[in-house]
Design an enzyme around this catalytic site. Structure first.
Site, PDB file in Angstrom:
ATOM      1  N   LYS A 126       0.988  31.667  34.429  1.00 48.42           N
ATOM      2  CA  LYS A 126       1.412  32.631  35.185  1.00 48.42           C
ATOM      3  C   LYS A 126       0.241  33.222  36.004  1.00 48.42           C
ATOM      4  O   LYS A 126      -0.947  33.916  35.938  1.00 48.42           O
ATOM      5  CB  LYS A 126       1.846  33.249  34.408  1.00 48.42           C
ATOM      6  CG  LYS A 126       3.410  34.196  35.062  1.00 48.42           C
ATOM      7  CD  LYS A 126       4.776  33.157  35.712  1.00 48.42           C
ATOM      8  CE  LYS A 126       5.543  33.626  36.419  1.00 48.42           C
ATOM      9  NZ  LYS A 126       6.849  32.920  36.263  1.00 48.42           N
ATOM     10  N   ASP A 166       6.870  33.093  42.412  1.00 48.51           N
ATOM     11  CA  ASP A 166       7.770  33.372  42.129  1.00 48.51           C
ATOM     12  C   ASP A 166       8.174  35.447  42.507  1.00 48.51           C
ATOM     13  O   ASP A 166       8.501  35.430  43.857  1.00 48.51           O
ATOM     14  CB  ASP A 166       7.093  34.261  40.069  1.00 48.51           C
ATOM     15  CG  ASP A 166       7.529  35.115  38.926  1.00 48.51           C
ATOM     16  OD1 ASP A 166       8.487  34.280  38.616  1.00 48.51           O
ATOM     17  OD2 ASP A 166       7.827  35.795  38.933  1.00 48.51           O
TER      18      ASP A 166
HETATM   19  P1  NDP Z   1      13.425  37.569  44.324  1.00 48.04           P
HETATM   20  O1  NDP Z   1      11.913  38.180  44.769  1.00 48.04           O
HETATM   21  O2  NDP Z   1      13.067  36.749  45.460  1.00 48.04           O
HETATM   22  O3  NDP Z   1      14.241  38.557  44.208  1.00 48.04           O
HETATM   23  C1  NDP Z   1      14.034  39.262  43.257  1.00 48.04           C
HETATM   24  C2  NDP Z   1      15.172  39.979  42.703  1.00 48.04           C
HETATM   25  O4  NDP Z   1      15.668  40.801  41.978  1.00 48.04           O
HETATM   26  C3  NDP Z   1      15.561  40.940  43.809  1.00 48.04           C
HETATM   27  O5  NDP Z   1      16.940  41.003  44.624  1.00 48.04           O
HETATM   28  C4  NDP Z   1      15.086  42.494  43.954  1.00 48.04           C
HETATM   29  O6  NDP Z   1      15.326  43.589  44.718  1.00 48.04           O
HETATM   30  C5  NDP Z   1      15.955  42.173  42.661  1.00 48.04           C
HETATM   31  N1  NDP Z   1      14.447  43.351  41.493  1.00 48.04           N
HETATM   32  C6  NDP Z   1      13.605  43.002  41.419  1.00 48.04           C
HETATM   33  N2  NDP Z   1      13.014  43.900  40.468  1.00 48.04           N
HETATM   34  C7  NDP Z   1      14.682  45.229  39.420  1.00 48.04           C
HETATM   35  C8  NDP Z   1      14.658  46.179  39.174  1.00 48.04           C
HETATM   36  N3  NDP Z   1      13.741  46.941  38.630  1.00 48.04           N
HETATM   37  N4  NDP Z   1      15.569  45.967  39.245  1.00 48.04           N
HETATM   38  C9  NDP Z   1      16.980  45.728  40.178  1.00 48.04           C
HETATM   39  N5  NDP Z   1      16.727  45.052  40.668  1.00 48.04           N
HETATM   40  C10 NDP Z   1      15.230  44.581  40.255  1.00 48.04           C
HETATM   41  O7  NDP Z   1      12.553  36.751  42.539  1.00 48.04           O
HETATM   42  P2  NDP Z   1      13.235  35.399  42.797  1.00 48.04           P
HETATM   43  O8  NDP Z   1      14.881  35.698  42.638  1.00 48.04           O
HETATM   44  O9  NDP Z   1      12.603  34.404  42.659  1.00 48.04           O
HETATM   45  O10 NDP Z   1      13.328  35.980  40.558  1.00 48.04           O
HETATM   46  C11 NDP Z   1      14.677  36.142  39.503  1.00 48.04           C
HETATM   47  C12 NDP Z   1      14.057  35.926  38.166  1.00 48.04           C
HETATM   48  O11 NDP Z   1      14.121  34.866  37.739  1.00 48.04           O
HETATM   49  C13 NDP Z   1      12.385  36.989  38.345  1.00 48.04           C
HETATM   50  O12 NDP Z   1      12.349  37.625  36.791  1.00 48.04           O
HETATM   51  C14 NDP Z   1      11.869  35.477  37.646  1.00 48.04           C
HETATM   52  O13 NDP Z   1      10.029  35.200  36.941  1.00 48.04           O
HETATM   53  C15 NDP Z   1      12.370  34.080  37.539  1.00 48.04           C
HETATM   54  N6  NDP Z   1      12.452  33.490  37.945  1.00 48.04           N
HETATM   55  C16 NDP Z   1      12.322  32.708  38.887  1.00 48.04           C
HETATM   56  C17 NDP Z   1      11.691  31.039  38.922  1.00 48.04           C
HETATM   57  C18 NDP Z   1      11.938  30.696  40.737  1.00 48.04           C
HETATM   58  O14 NDP Z   1      11.758  29.557  40.543  1.00 48.04           O
HETATM   59  N7  NDP Z   1      12.059  31.489  41.982  1.00 48.04           N
HETATM   60  C19 NDP Z   1      12.166  30.269  38.083  1.00 48.04           C
HETATM   61  C20 NDP Z   1      12.175  30.690  36.743  1.00 48.04           C
HETATM   62  C21 NDP Z   1      12.556  32.180  36.935  1.00 48.04           C
HETATM   63  P3  NDP Z   1      13.988  44.402  45.671  1.00 48.04           P
HETATM   64  O15 NDP Z   1      14.194  43.715  46.488  1.00 48.04           O
HETATM   65  O16 NDP Z   1      15.239  45.473  45.977  1.00 48.04           O
HETATM   66  O17 NDP Z   1      13.348  44.537  44.491  1.00 48.04           O
END
Ligand code: NDP
Length: 443
Positions: A126, A166
């Site tokens: 990572k 990510d």
């Molecule tokens: P994105 O950056 O596309 O989206 C993240 C989302 O989560 C945004 O809407 C963001 O809102 C919100 N968010 C982040 N931090 C907070 C917080 N503290 N409180 C409330 N909302 C929050 O990321 P992904 O969708 O790619 O990833 C989301 C999760 O999934 C992570 O944990 C990642 O590690 C995991 N993951 C992702 C994979 C992938 O293929 N993308 C694969 C496996 C796991 P805001 O914009 O306001 O910050």
């Protein structure tokens, strides 16, 4: 004989001030140590656990770049190469001001087990930076990515370490990172996944984590002779994982009532439609504006989605976003399944609440493995110079998620019939890695 408390004390002493890493290790070794003591005492002699918690390599580097006002900005970049026993390091890059070594080590550690569960030949890693992409111009993002890759390129490679996206790293960032790698190395190779489909990417990669999550949830319900039709689903996050999870849930006939981000939660009592999801995507981070167009919805500033009554909760935002109180609220509202799209979104105390209530709790390392699985398929396509159709990739994704489900079932079934998916995922992932480490000698 391994002793749980002594081992956790040892890890804490070796890694002071790394609470997330300690949390991830504790969650795993609580299942592994009793198993090793009973069935594989030789793993203790071989110090498999002590080796697993020590990254093979950690790289930390300066990322200096010019902003649009020509001011010099300095960030810190990292790559944690955790374990390569079963294949090249593989895992995403996260760009967020919250990034630190503890968070990247926890993510890399989880990734080792997740990648092993996919049954593909990929190790765990990572990386990322404390760079905040929010509010940056396109040119600033590009300059940052180019500077980041100017150091990272020497540590990665198609058969060494293959990063992906990510939080904060999507298709645009992967494009800039890939372009810079290619320019420096003069080599067009599958060194990153999540690439555009016109230039080496795989179909279904953006959708894979959210879709895979729903395939896993579907297996949970099928195992109880039920379907997702009519089930009420609460989702957190409004990013890549959350969106495609919502889309797939709709296609299974479920009613999705929430999405959220760090500004707050949208609750729609009528449930989202495909059209509403498209509109949310257009709003970007301005979720508060959604009810102006769709009065069936309300926006709850600064709140999480777990207060709303649902059958299934899918945390898809970030680590530790669902705590003991949220878990208790979900259970008292009748929630019967929690499946994690995000990595480690539930705190240790929340997981205990789920297990005590005997509801289905699917940990991220199993339930969100669809993303890395399709990344693995992207690596395969790159290495044979082919591109598979959407339907072929989706079929393989379904097959992989069904196999992960079976592995969890095999290792997670308790004496009383309760399925502890966390234990199943921990043991199922661990055995493959441990056997490979044993075969490869003391490294
Ligand atoms: P994105 O950056 O596309 O989206 C993240 C989302 O989560 C945004 O809407 C963001 O809102 C919100 N968010 C982040 N931090 C907070 C917080 N503290 N409180 C409330 N909302 C929050 O990321 P992904 O969708 O790619 O990833 C989301 C999760 O999934 C992570 O944990 C990642 O590690 C995991 N993951 C992702 C994979 C992938 O293929 N993308 C694969 C496996 C796991 P805001 O914009 O306001 O910050």
């Amino acid at each position: 004989m391994l002793n749980l408390k002594n081992f956790i004390d040892y890890v804490e002493k070796q890694n002071p001030n790394e609470p997330e890493f300690l949390q991830a290790v504790t969650e795993v070794v609580e299942d592994l140590i009793p198993y090793i003591n009973e069935y594989h005492p030789e793993y203790a002699d071989l110090k498999i656990l002590e080796r697993l918690v020590e990254p093979e390599r950690v790289v930390s580097f300066r990322v200096a770049w010019l902003d649009d006002q020509n001011n010099i900005q300095v960030n810190r970049g990292y790559r944690v190469q955790m374990n390569s026993a079963i294949g090249p390091y593989k895992g995403g890059l996260r760009f967020s001001p919250t990034v630190n070594l503890s968070i990247l080590k926890f993510l890399a550690f989880e990734q080792v087990f997740k990648n092993a569960l996919t049954s593909l030949p990929i190790g765990g890693g990572k990386g990322g930076s404390n760079f905040d992409p929010k509010g940056k111009s396109d040119n600033e993002i590009m300059r940052f990515c180019q500077s980041f890759m100017t150091e990272l390129y020497r540590h990665i490679g198609a058969e060494t370490d293959v990063p992906a996206g990510d939080i904060g790293v999507g298709g645009r960032e992967i494009g800039y990172l890939f372009g810079q790698y290619k320019r420096i190395q003069n080599n067009f190779t599958g060194v990153l996944t999540g690439k555009g489909v016109q230039w080496g990417g795989s179909y279904i990669r953006p959708e894979a984590t959210g879709y895979g999550l729903l395939y896993f949830v579907q297996s949970i319900f099928e195992n109880n002779d039920e379907t997702l039709d009519g089930k009420v689903v609460s989702i957190s996050g409004a990013g890549n994982v959350a969106f495609y999870a919502a889309e797939k849930a709709l296609s299974f006939g479920a009613k999705v009532i929430t999405l959220s981000n760090s500004t707050g939660t949208i609750y729609d009592k009528d449930g989202f439609t495909h059209e509403k999801l498209v509109y949310i995507a257009k709003l970007g981070r301005n979720l508060a504006e959604f009810p102006e167009r769709y009065p069936s919805a309300t926006f709850h500033a600064g709140q999480k989605p777990w207060q709303f009554v649902c059958d299934i909760a899918l945390p898809c935002a970030t680590q530790n976003e669902l705590d003991q109180q949220d878990a208790t609220t979900l259970i008292s509202n009748g929630c019967i399944c929690v499946a994690e799209g995000a990595n480690m979104p539930s705190t240790a105390e929340a997981i205990k609440v789920f297990h005590d209530a005997k509801i289905a709790y699917a940990p991220g390392k199993a339930a969100n493995a669809g993303g890395v699985a399709v990344s693995g398929l992207e690596m395969s396509q790159n290495s044979i110079g082919q591109q598979w159709s959407s339907s072929k990739v989706d079929e393989r994704l379904k097959h992989i998620m069904a196999n992960i489900y079976k592995t969890c079932l095999r290792y997670g079934k308790e004496k009383d019939g309760y399925i502890n998916y966390l234990k199943g995922a921990n043991l199922g992932g661990f055995i493959k890695v441990a056997e490979s480490m044993k075969a490869q000698g003391v490294l």
